[in-house]
Design a protein around this motif. Sequence first.
Motif, PDB file in Angstrom:
ATOM      1  N   THR A 246      46.476 -10.491 -19.249  1.00 48.91           N
ATOM      2  CA  THR A 246      46.040 -11.428 -20.286  1.00 48.91           C
ATOM      3  C   THR A 246      44.637 -11.945 -19.953  1.00 48.91           C
ATOM      4  N   LEU A 247      44.366 -12.111 -18.649  1.00 53.23           N
ATOM      5  CA  LEU A 247      43.043 -12.629 -18.263  1.00 53.23           C
ATOM      6  C   LEU A 247      41.940 -11.591 -18.451  1.00 53.23           C
ATOM      7  N   LEU A 248      42.326 -10.333 -18.660  1.00 52.78           N
ATOM      8  CA  LEU A 248      41.339  -9.272 -18.891  1.00 52.78           C
ATOM      9  C   LEU A 248      41.374  -8.830 -20.358  1.00 52.78           C
ATOM     10  N   ARG A 249      41.912  -9.679 -21.207  1.00 53.98           N
ATOM     11  CA  ARG A 249      42.027  -9.379 -22.639  1.00 53.98           C
ATOM     12  C   ARG A 249      40.643  -9.069 -23.220  1.00 53.98           C
ATOM     13  N   GLY A 250      40.549  -7.902 -23.841  1.00 56.56           N
ATOM     14  CA  GLY A 250      39.313  -7.597 -24.565  1.00 56.56           C
ATOM     15  C   GLY A 250      38.146  -7.135 -23.700  1.00 56.56           C
ATOM     16  N   ILE A 251      38.400  -6.794 -22.419  1.00 49.83           N
ATOM     17  CA  ILE A 251      37.252  -6.394 -21.592  1.00 49.83           C
ATOM     18  C   ILE A 251      36.916  -4.908 -21.696  1.00 49.83           C
ATOM     19  N   ALA A 252      37.838  -4.095 -22.243  1.00 48.52           N
ATOM     20  CA  ALA A 252      37.561  -2.654 -22.311  1.00 48.52           C
ATOM     21  C   ALA A 252      37.750  -2.186 -23.749  1.00 48.52           C
ATOM     22  N   GLU A 253      36.689  -2.156 -24.503  1.00 46.61           N
ATOM     23  CA  GLU A 253      36.777  -1.771 -25.920  1.00 46.61           C
ATOM     24  C   GLU A 253      36.066  -0.445 -26.149  1.00 46.61           C
ATOM     25  N   GLY A 254      36.588   0.343 -27.086  1.00 51.52           N
ATOM     26  CA  GLY A 254      35.933   1.597 -27.457  1.00 51.52           C
ATOM     27  C   GLY A 254      36.021   2.676 -26.392  1.00 51.52           C
ATOM     28  N   VAL A 255      37.127   2.660 -25.610  1.00 48.89           N
ATOM     29  CA  VAL A 255      37.290   3.686 -24.563  1.00 48.89           C
ATOM     30  C   VAL A 255      38.672   4.329 -24.669  1.00 48.89           C
ATOM     31  N   ASP A 256      38.792   5.557 -24.146  1.00 51.09           N
ATOM     32  CA  ASP A 256      40.105   6.195 -24.061  1.00 51.09           C
ATOM     33  C   ASP A 256      40.784   5.776 -22.758  1.00 51.09           C
ATOM     34  N   LEU A 257      41.959   6.339 -22.470  1.00 51.58           N
ATOM     35  CA  LEU A 257      42.720   5.913 -21.290  1.00 51.58           C
ATOM     36  C   LEU A 257      41.897   6.031 -20.010  1.00 51.58           C
TER      37      LEU A 257
END
Length: 443
Positions: free
Chosen positions: A76-87
Amino acid sequence: LTSVDLLIHDAEMLVGVGDDMQVVRQGALAVTDGVITHLGSSTDVSSQVEPAQRVDMSGHLLMPGLVNLHTHLPMTLLRGIAEGVDLQGFLEQVWAEEARVMNPSGTQIGARLGALESLLAGTTTALDMYFHPAAAHQGAVEVGLRHVIGPVFFSFPGPDGLEWYERMALLEEWPATLAAIGGPWVPLALMPHCPLTVGPEYLTQLADHARTYGYLIHTHASENTAENDDTVAAFGERPIGMLQESGMLSLRPVLAHGVRIDEDERRLIAEAGASVAHCPGSNLKLASGALDWVAKQEAGITLGLGTDGCSSSNDLDMFAVMRLASNLARLTTHDPKAAPSVDIVHAATLGGARALGMADRIGSLQVGKEADIVAIDLDAPHFVPLHDPYVALVYSAGRADVSDVWVAGEQVVANRKSTRVDHGAVMDQARAQVGEWYGAAHG
Ligand SMILES: [Zn+2]
Protein backbone atom coordinates in the motif's frame (compact mmCIF):
# COMPACT_ATOMS: atom_id res chain seq x y z
CA LEU A 1 -33.41 -20.63 25.45
CA THR A 2 -29.72 -20.97 24.66
CA SER A 3 -27.39 -18.26 25.89
CA VAL A 4 -25.29 -16.80 23.07
CA ASP A 5 -22.77 -13.96 22.83
CA LEU A 6 -24.33 -12.23 19.84
CA LEU A 7 -27.55 -12.21 17.83
CA ILE A 8 -27.50 -10.48 14.45
CA HIS A 9 -31.16 -10.29 13.48
CA ASP A 10 -33.68 -9.06 10.92
CA ALA A 11 -31.24 -9.00 8.01
CA GLU A 12 -33.03 -8.52 4.67
CA MET A 13 -31.21 -11.64 3.48
CA LEU A 14 -28.33 -13.96 4.23
CA VAL A 15 -26.35 -15.09 1.17
CA GLY A 16 -23.56 -17.64 0.83
CA VAL A 17 -25.37 -19.89 3.29
CA GLY A 18 -23.95 -23.44 3.37
CA ASP A 19 -21.80 -25.11 0.73
CA ASP A 20 -24.42 -24.57 -1.98
CA MET A 21 -24.73 -20.78 -1.72
CA GLN A 22 -28.29 -20.72 -0.40
CA VAL A 23 -30.17 -17.51 0.31
CA VAL A 24 -32.22 -17.04 3.50
CA ARG A 25 -34.66 -14.11 3.50
CA GLN A 26 -35.43 -12.19 6.74
CA GLY A 27 -32.56 -14.02 8.41
CA ALA A 28 -30.62 -14.03 11.64
CA LEU A 29 -27.62 -15.76 13.08
CA ALA A 30 -26.25 -16.27 16.56
CA VAL A 31 -22.60 -16.45 17.58
CA THR A 32 -20.81 -17.78 20.67
CA ASP A 33 -17.04 -17.92 21.19
CA GLY A 34 -16.57 -16.66 17.63
CA VAL A 35 -18.52 -19.53 16.06
CA ILE A 36 -21.96 -19.45 14.39
CA THR A 37 -24.33 -21.49 16.58
CA HIS A 38 -27.72 -20.74 14.98
CA LEU A 39 -28.76 -19.61 11.52
CA GLY A 40 -32.17 -19.32 9.94
CA SER A 41 -35.22 -17.11 9.75
CA SER A 42 -35.09 -14.20 12.14
CA THR A 43 -38.22 -15.31 13.99
CA ASP A 44 -36.93 -18.86 14.48
CA VAL A 45 -33.44 -17.91 15.66
CA SER A 46 -34.66 -15.07 17.90
CA SER A 47 -37.07 -17.43 19.63
CA GLN A 48 -34.28 -19.92 20.43
CA VAL A 49 -31.55 -17.73 21.93
CA GLU A 50 -30.86 -15.38 24.82
CA PRO A 51 -28.13 -13.06 23.48
CA ALA A 52 -25.68 -10.95 25.50
CA GLN A 53 -25.62 -8.52 22.56
CA ARG A 54 -28.14 -7.84 19.77
CA VAL A 55 -27.43 -6.13 16.45
CA ASP A 56 -30.36 -5.14 14.26
CA MET A 57 -29.40 -5.58 10.61
CA SER A 58 -32.70 -4.67 8.96
CA GLY A 59 -32.11 -3.17 5.53
CA HIS A 60 -28.84 -5.11 5.21
CA LEU A 61 -27.60 -8.18 3.39
CA LEU A 62 -25.23 -10.48 5.30
CA MET A 63 -22.59 -12.45 3.45
CA PRO A 64 -19.47 -14.46 4.33
CA GLY A 65 -16.34 -12.31 4.59
CA LEU A 66 -14.44 -12.00 1.32
CA VAL A 67 -11.19 -13.95 0.95
CA ASN A 68 -8.45 -12.06 -0.91
CA LEU A 69 -6.43 -15.01 -2.18
CA HIS A 70 -3.37 -13.06 -3.34
CA THR A 71 -2.02 -9.77 -2.13
CA HIS A 72 1.04 -7.93 -0.82
CA LEU A 73 -0.51 -5.70 1.85
CA PRO A 74 2.55 -3.61 2.83
CA MET A 75 2.78 -2.47 -0.80
CA THR A 76 0.00 0.00 0.00
CA LEU A 77 2.91 2.34 0.75
CA LEU A 78 4.21 1.78 -2.80
CA ARG A 79 0.80 2.46 -4.37
CA GLY A 80 1.18 3.99 -7.80
CA ILE A 81 4.99 3.91 -8.01
CA ALA A 82 5.23 1.66 -11.09
CA GLU A 83 2.98 2.80 -13.93
CA GLY A 84 3.09 1.87 -17.61
CA VAL A 85 5.23 -1.25 -17.16
CA ASP A 86 4.78 -5.00 -17.67
CA LEU A 87 5.53 -7.60 -14.98
CA GLN A 88 9.28 -7.61 -15.60
CA GLY A 89 9.49 -3.81 -15.67
CA PHE A 90 7.33 -3.72 -12.58
CA LEU A 91 9.55 -6.14 -10.64
CA GLU A 92 12.68 -4.21 -11.60
CA GLN A 93 11.22 -0.93 -10.37
CA VAL A 94 9.46 -2.23 -7.26
CA TRP A 95 12.28 -4.48 -6.03
CA ALA A 96 14.73 -1.57 -6.30
CA GLU A 97 12.38 0.58 -4.20
CA GLU A 98 11.77 -2.21 -1.68
CA ALA A 99 15.51 -2.78 -1.28
CA ARG A 100 16.01 0.97 -0.81
CA VAL A 101 13.21 1.82 1.61
CA MET A 102 11.20 -1.13 2.94
CA ASN A 103 12.16 -2.04 6.51
CA PRO A 104 10.17 -3.89 9.21
CA SER A 105 8.64 -0.66 10.54
CA GLY A 106 7.48 0.46 7.06
CA THR A 107 6.17 -3.06 6.44
CA GLN A 108 4.08 -2.95 9.61
CA ILE A 109 2.68 0.51 8.79
CA GLY A 110 1.86 -0.58 5.22
CA ALA A 111 0.20 -3.80 6.40
CA ARG A 112 -1.88 -1.87 8.94
CA LEU A 113 -3.09 0.50 6.20
CA GLY A 114 -3.74 -2.46 3.88
CA ALA A 115 -5.65 -4.36 6.55
CA LEU A 116 -7.80 -1.30 7.26
CA GLU A 117 -8.51 -0.81 3.55
CA SER A 118 -9.33 -4.54 3.27
CA LEU A 119 -11.71 -4.78 6.23
CA LEU A 120 -13.58 -1.59 5.31
CA ALA A 121 -14.09 -3.20 1.87
CA GLY A 122 -15.47 -6.48 3.23
CA THR A 123 -12.32 -8.61 3.05
CA THR A 124 -11.94 -10.59 6.27
CA THR A 125 -9.16 -12.97 5.17
CA ALA A 126 -6.09 -12.16 3.08
CA LEU A 127 -3.37 -14.43 1.76
CA ASP A 128 -0.44 -12.03 1.95
CA MET A 129 3.12 -12.46 0.68
CA TYR A 130 5.77 -10.07 1.88
CA PHE A 131 9.25 -9.64 3.31
CA HIS A 132 9.44 -9.07 7.06
CA PRO A 133 6.38 -11.34 7.50
CA ALA A 134 6.28 -10.95 11.28
CA ALA A 135 6.07 -7.15 10.98
CA ALA A 136 3.36 -7.47 8.31
CA HIS A 137 1.41 -9.91 10.45
CA GLN A 138 1.66 -7.64 13.48
CA GLY A 139 0.30 -4.67 11.49
CA ALA A 140 -2.60 -6.62 9.94
CA VAL A 141 -3.65 -8.36 13.15
CA GLU A 142 -3.81 -5.04 15.02
CA VAL A 143 -6.72 -4.04 12.77
CA GLY A 144 -8.41 -7.46 13.18
CA LEU A 145 -7.80 -9.04 9.77
CA ARG A 146 -7.47 -12.82 9.38
CA HIS A 147 -4.01 -12.60 7.88
CA VAL A 148 -2.29 -15.60 6.27
CA ILE A 149 1.42 -15.01 5.68
CA GLY A 150 4.76 -16.78 6.05
CA PRO A 151 8.43 -16.46 5.23
CA VAL A 152 9.24 -15.57 1.58
CA PHE A 153 11.95 -17.38 -0.36
CA PHE A 154 14.37 -16.36 -3.12
CA SER A 155 17.55 -18.27 -4.03
CA PHE A 156 19.37 -14.91 -3.98
CA PRO A 157 19.38 -12.22 -1.27
CA GLY A 158 16.37 -10.36 -2.80
CA PRO A 159 15.02 -6.98 -1.72
CA ASP A 160 15.24 -7.91 1.98
CA GLY A 161 18.90 -8.94 1.60
CA LEU A 162 18.57 -12.30 3.40
CA GLU A 163 20.72 -15.34 2.63
CA TRP A 164 19.05 -18.74 2.24
CA TYR A 165 20.10 -19.97 5.69
CA GLU A 166 18.58 -16.84 7.25
CA ARG A 167 15.30 -17.52 5.45
CA MET A 168 15.33 -21.12 6.72
CA ALA A 169 16.00 -19.84 10.25
CA LEU A 170 12.94 -17.55 9.96
CA LEU A 171 10.93 -20.57 8.84
CA GLU A 172 12.09 -22.70 11.80
CA GLU A 173 10.95 -19.93 14.16
CA TRP A 174 7.73 -19.17 12.28
CA PRO A 175 5.27 -21.22 14.42
CA ALA A 176 6.55 -19.49 17.58
CA THR A 177 6.55 -16.08 15.86
CA LEU A 178 2.94 -16.55 14.73
CA ALA A 179 1.81 -17.76 18.16
CA ALA A 180 3.46 -14.80 19.89
CA ILE A 181 1.64 -12.29 17.66
CA GLY A 182 -1.78 -13.95 17.99
CA GLY A 183 -4.90 -12.89 16.07
CA PRO A 184 -7.61 -14.92 14.31
CA TRP A 185 -6.59 -18.52 13.49
CA VAL A 186 -4.54 -18.96 10.31
CA PRO A 187 -2.54 -21.90 8.93
CA LEU A 188 1.25 -22.03 8.84
CA ALA A 189 2.41 -20.90 5.41
CA LEU A 190 5.63 -20.65 3.43
CA MET A 191 6.03 -18.64 0.25
CA PRO A 192 8.57 -19.35 -2.48
CA HIS A 193 8.38 -16.18 -4.59
CA CYS A 194 8.15 -18.16 -7.88
CA PRO A 195 9.88 -21.18 -9.44
CA LEU A 196 12.21 -18.94 -11.48
CA THR A 197 13.47 -16.95 -8.46
CA VAL A 198 13.85 -20.02 -6.22
CA GLY A 199 15.17 -22.80 -8.49
CA PRO A 200 14.63 -26.58 -8.43
CA GLU A 201 16.81 -27.65 -5.46
CA TYR A 202 15.40 -25.07 -3.11
CA LEU A 203 11.83 -25.77 -4.25
CA THR A 204 12.37 -29.43 -3.31
CA GLN A 205 13.77 -28.43 0.08
CA LEU A 206 10.73 -26.22 0.78
CA ALA A 207 8.32 -28.92 -0.43
CA ASP A 208 9.92 -31.37 2.02
CA HIS A 209 9.56 -28.88 4.86
CA ALA A 210 5.92 -28.14 3.97
CA ARG A 211 5.11 -31.87 3.79
CA THR A 212 6.79 -32.64 7.13
CA TYR A 213 5.33 -29.75 9.09
CA GLY A 214 1.99 -29.23 7.34
CA TYR A 215 2.56 -25.83 5.77
CA LEU A 216 0.35 -24.17 3.17
CA ILE A 217 2.41 -23.14 0.11
CA HIS A 218 1.79 -19.90 -1.76
CA THR A 219 3.76 -18.98 -4.89
CA HIS A 220 3.49 -16.97 -8.10
CA ALA A 221 3.23 -19.14 -11.23
CA SER A 222 2.93 -18.38 -14.96
CA GLU A 223 1.82 -14.80 -14.55
CA ASN A 224 2.81 -13.87 -18.10
CA THR A 225 4.49 -15.29 -21.20
CA ALA A 226 7.87 -13.73 -20.44
CA GLU A 227 7.94 -15.44 -17.02
CA ASN A 228 7.32 -18.82 -18.70
CA ASP A 229 10.04 -18.11 -21.30
CA ASP A 230 12.57 -16.93 -18.69
CA THR A 231 11.87 -20.02 -16.57
CA VAL A 232 12.42 -22.32 -19.56
CA ALA A 233 15.63 -20.46 -20.44
CA ALA A 234 16.96 -20.78 -16.87
CA PHE A 235 15.83 -24.30 -15.93
CA GLY A 236 14.50 -25.98 -19.10
CA GLU A 237 10.98 -26.23 -17.67
CA ARG A 238 7.90 -24.05 -17.33
CA PRO A 239 6.85 -23.01 -13.80
CA ILE A 240 4.14 -25.67 -13.39
CA GLY A 241 6.57 -28.40 -14.52
CA MET A 242 9.09 -27.22 -11.92
CA LEU A 243 6.44 -27.27 -9.18
CA GLN A 244 5.44 -30.78 -10.26
CA GLU A 245 9.00 -32.12 -10.23
CA SER A 246 9.89 -30.58 -6.88
CA GLY A 247 6.94 -32.38 -5.26
CA MET A 248 5.36 -29.03 -4.47
CA LEU A 249 2.32 -29.26 -6.76
CA SER A 250 0.92 -32.30 -4.94
CA LEU A 251 0.92 -30.29 -1.68
CA ARG A 252 -2.00 -28.25 -3.03
CA PRO A 253 -0.27 -24.86 -3.29
CA VAL A 254 -2.16 -21.65 -3.97
CA LEU A 255 -0.81 -20.47 -7.33
CA ALA A 256 -1.02 -16.72 -7.83
CA HIS A 257 -2.09 -15.62 -11.33
CA GLY A 258 -1.72 -18.79 -13.44
CA VAL A 259 -2.58 -16.77 -16.54
CA ARG A 260 -0.33 -18.53 -19.06
CA ILE A 261 -1.12 -22.17 -18.34
CA ASP A 262 -1.69 -24.72 -21.10
CA GLU A 263 -4.10 -27.67 -21.25
CA ASP A 264 -1.64 -30.24 -19.83
CA GLU A 265 -0.77 -27.90 -16.97
CA ARG A 266 -4.45 -27.33 -16.23
CA ARG A 267 -4.89 -31.08 -15.90
CA LEU A 268 -1.83 -31.38 -13.62
CA ILE A 269 -3.08 -28.60 -11.36
CA ALA A 270 -6.57 -30.08 -11.17
CA GLU A 271 -5.29 -33.62 -10.45
CA ALA A 272 -2.99 -32.29 -7.73
CA GLY A 273 -5.85 -30.39 -6.08
CA ALA A 274 -3.88 -27.14 -6.28
CA SER A 275 -5.73 -23.85 -6.69
CA VAL A 276 -5.36 -20.63 -8.65
CA ALA A 277 -5.75 -17.10 -7.29
CA HIS A 278 -7.12 -15.08 -10.21
CA CYS A 279 -6.06 -11.41 -10.06
CA PRO A 280 -7.78 -9.80 -13.05
CA GLY A 281 -7.10 -6.21 -11.94
CA SER A 282 -3.36 -6.77 -11.91
CA ASN A 283 -3.34 -8.98 -15.03
CA LEU A 284 -5.22 -6.35 -17.04
CA LYS A 285 -3.21 -3.39 -15.75
CA LEU A 286 0.18 -5.02 -16.42
CA ALA A 287 -1.14 -6.44 -19.73
CA SER A 288 -0.16 -9.94 -18.55
CA GLY A 289 -3.09 -11.66 -20.26
CA ALA A 290 -6.61 -12.93 -19.67
CA LEU A 291 -6.97 -15.97 -17.43
CA ASP A 292 -9.02 -18.80 -18.98
CA TRP A 293 -11.60 -18.90 -16.18
CA VAL A 294 -14.08 -21.21 -17.86
CA ALA A 295 -11.45 -23.75 -18.98
CA LYS A 296 -9.94 -23.84 -15.48
CA GLN A 297 -13.36 -24.24 -13.89
CA GLU A 298 -14.26 -27.04 -16.32
CA ALA A 299 -10.93 -28.73 -15.56
CA GLY A 300 -11.98 -28.82 -11.88
CA ILE A 301 -9.41 -26.36 -10.51
CA THR A 302 -10.35 -24.58 -7.27
CA LEU A 303 -10.53 -20.88 -8.14
CA GLY A 304 -10.25 -17.91 -5.83
CA LEU A 305 -9.90 -14.19 -6.44
CA GLY A 306 -7.22 -11.73 -5.40
CA THR A 307 -6.30 -8.08 -5.76
CA ASP A 308 -2.51 -8.54 -5.93
CA GLY A 309 -0.44 -5.75 -4.36
CA CYS A 310 -1.14 -2.03 -4.54
CA SER A 311 1.78 -1.27 -6.78
CA SER A 312 0.34 -3.47 -9.55
CA SER A 313 -3.40 -2.96 -9.12
CA ASN A 314 -3.43 0.10 -6.85
CA ASP A 315 -6.21 -0.91 -4.46
CA LEU A 316 -7.56 -3.81 -2.38
CA ASP A 317 -11.13 -3.77 -3.64
CA MET A 318 -12.53 -7.31 -4.00
CA PHE A 319 -15.87 -5.99 -5.32
CA ALA A 320 -13.99 -4.46 -8.27
CA VAL A 321 -12.13 -7.77 -8.69
CA MET A 322 -15.39 -9.76 -8.76
CA ARG A 323 -16.84 -7.57 -11.49
CA LEU A 324 -13.63 -7.65 -13.54
CA ALA A 325 -13.39 -11.44 -13.24
CA SER A 326 -16.94 -11.95 -14.44
CA ASN A 327 -16.69 -9.47 -17.31
CA LEU A 328 -13.30 -10.76 -18.43
CA ALA A 329 -14.53 -14.38 -18.57
CA ARG A 330 -17.50 -13.27 -20.70
CA LEU A 331 -15.46 -11.10 -23.02
CA THR A 332 -12.84 -13.78 -23.69
CA THR A 333 -15.37 -16.56 -24.29
CA HIS A 334 -17.91 -14.35 -26.12
CA ASP A 335 -20.46 -15.95 -23.82
CA PRO A 336 -22.67 -13.79 -21.57
CA LYS A 337 -23.56 -16.92 -19.56
CA ALA A 338 -19.92 -17.51 -18.58
CA ALA A 339 -18.87 -16.93 -14.97
CA PRO A 340 -22.35 -16.50 -13.44
CA SER A 341 -22.43 -14.15 -10.46
CA VAL A 342 -23.07 -16.94 -7.96
CA ASP A 343 -19.83 -18.66 -9.11
CA ILE A 344 -17.90 -15.40 -8.79
CA VAL A 345 -19.13 -14.78 -5.23
CA HIS A 346 -18.37 -18.44 -4.46
CA ALA A 347 -14.77 -17.95 -5.69
CA ALA A 348 -14.42 -14.80 -3.57
CA THR A 349 -15.59 -16.63 -0.43
CA LEU A 350 -15.76 -20.44 -0.26
CA GLY A 351 -13.38 -20.97 -3.20
CA GLY A 352 -10.71 -18.92 -1.46
CA ALA A 353 -11.39 -20.70 1.83
CA ARG A 354 -11.01 -24.09 0.10
CA ALA A 355 -7.75 -23.01 -1.51
CA LEU A 356 -6.42 -22.10 1.94
CA GLY A 357 -7.52 -25.45 3.37
CA MET A 358 -9.88 -23.49 5.63
CA ALA A 359 -13.29 -24.42 4.21
CA ASP A 360 -14.19 -26.17 7.45
CA ARG A 361 -13.75 -22.86 9.31
CA ILE A 362 -14.69 -19.98 6.98
CA GLY A 363 -16.06 -19.19 3.50
CA SER A 364 -19.78 -19.57 4.06
CA LEU A 365 -22.44 -18.67 6.61
CA GLN A 366 -22.99 -21.99 8.33
CA VAL A 367 -23.51 -23.32 11.84
CA GLY A 368 -20.15 -24.52 13.16
CA LYS A 369 -18.07 -22.11 11.10
CA GLU A 370 -16.31 -19.06 12.47
CA ALA A 371 -18.32 -15.87 12.29
CA ASP A 372 -16.52 -13.96 9.50
CA ILE A 373 -19.46 -11.87 8.35
CA VAL A 374 -19.93 -8.79 6.19
CA ALA A 375 -23.02 -6.57 6.18
CA ILE A 376 -23.98 -4.70 3.01
CA ASP A 377 -26.20 -1.64 3.44
CA LEU A 378 -28.98 -2.08 0.88
CA ASP A 379 -30.34 1.44 1.36
CA ALA A 380 -28.79 2.81 -1.84
CA PRO A 381 -30.26 3.63 -5.27
CA HIS A 382 -28.09 1.04 -7.03
CA PHE A 383 -29.77 -1.77 -5.06
CA VAL A 384 -33.27 -0.84 -6.21
CA PRO A 385 -34.82 -3.10 -7.33
CA LEU A 386 -32.92 -6.15 -6.11
CA HIS A 387 -33.77 -9.35 -8.00
CA ASP A 388 -30.81 -11.72 -7.62
CA PRO A 389 -28.53 -10.88 -4.67
CA TYR A 390 -25.49 -12.51 -6.31
CA VAL A 391 -25.92 -10.42 -9.45
CA ALA A 392 -26.32 -7.34 -7.24
CA LEU A 393 -23.10 -8.16 -5.34
CA VAL A 394 -21.06 -8.60 -8.53
CA TYR A 395 -22.63 -5.98 -10.80
CA SER A 396 -24.11 -3.27 -8.54
CA ALA A 397 -22.34 -3.38 -5.19
CA GLY A 398 -19.14 -1.57 -4.31
CA ARG A 399 -16.89 -1.56 -1.28
CA ALA A 400 -18.51 1.63 0.04
CA ASP A 401 -21.66 -0.44 0.66
CA VAL A 402 -19.91 -2.47 3.38
CA SER A 403 -21.20 -1.16 6.70
CA ASP A 404 -20.26 -3.75 9.36
CA VAL A 405 -17.73 -6.56 9.56
CA TRP A 406 -17.11 -9.37 12.05
CA VAL A 407 -14.02 -11.58 12.14
CA ALA A 408 -14.26 -14.69 14.33
CA GLY A 409 -17.27 -13.11 16.01
CA GLU A 410 -15.55 -9.84 16.88
CA GLN A 411 -17.05 -6.74 15.30
CA VAL A 412 -14.03 -5.06 13.71
CA VAL A 413 -15.99 -2.57 11.56
CA ALA A 414 -19.11 -0.86 12.91
CA ASN A 415 -21.05 1.58 10.76
CA ARG A 416 -18.10 1.97 8.34
CA LYS A 417 -15.53 2.63 11.09
CA SER A 418 -12.85 0.34 12.45
CA THR A 419 -13.46 -0.56 16.09
CA ARG A 420 -9.74 -1.29 16.53
CA VAL A 421 -7.84 1.67 15.11
CA ASP A 422 -8.31 5.35 14.37
CA HIS A 423 -8.51 5.78 10.57
CA GLY A 424 -6.83 9.20 10.67
CA ALA A 425 -3.93 7.92 12.75
CA VAL A 426 -3.32 4.93 10.42
CA MET A 427 -3.33 7.18 7.35
CA ASP A 428 -1.14 9.84 9.03
CA GLN A 429 1.43 7.21 9.96
CA ALA A 430 1.47 5.91 6.39
CA ARG A 431 1.80 9.42 4.96
CA ALA A 432 4.63 10.21 7.37
CA GLN A 433 6.49 7.02 6.41
CA VAL A 434 6.12 7.70 2.68
CA GLY A 435 7.08 11.34 3.27
CA GLU A 436 10.26 10.18 4.97
CA TRP A 437 11.11 8.03 1.95
CA TYR A 438 10.09 10.28 -0.92
CA GLY A 439 9.72 13.79 0.48
CA ALA A 440 6.67 15.46 1.96
CA ALA A 441 5.01 16.12 -1.43
CA HIS A 442 4.24 12.40 -1.84
CA GLY A 443 3.07 11.63 1.70
ZN1 LIG B 1 1.87 -11.01 -6.49
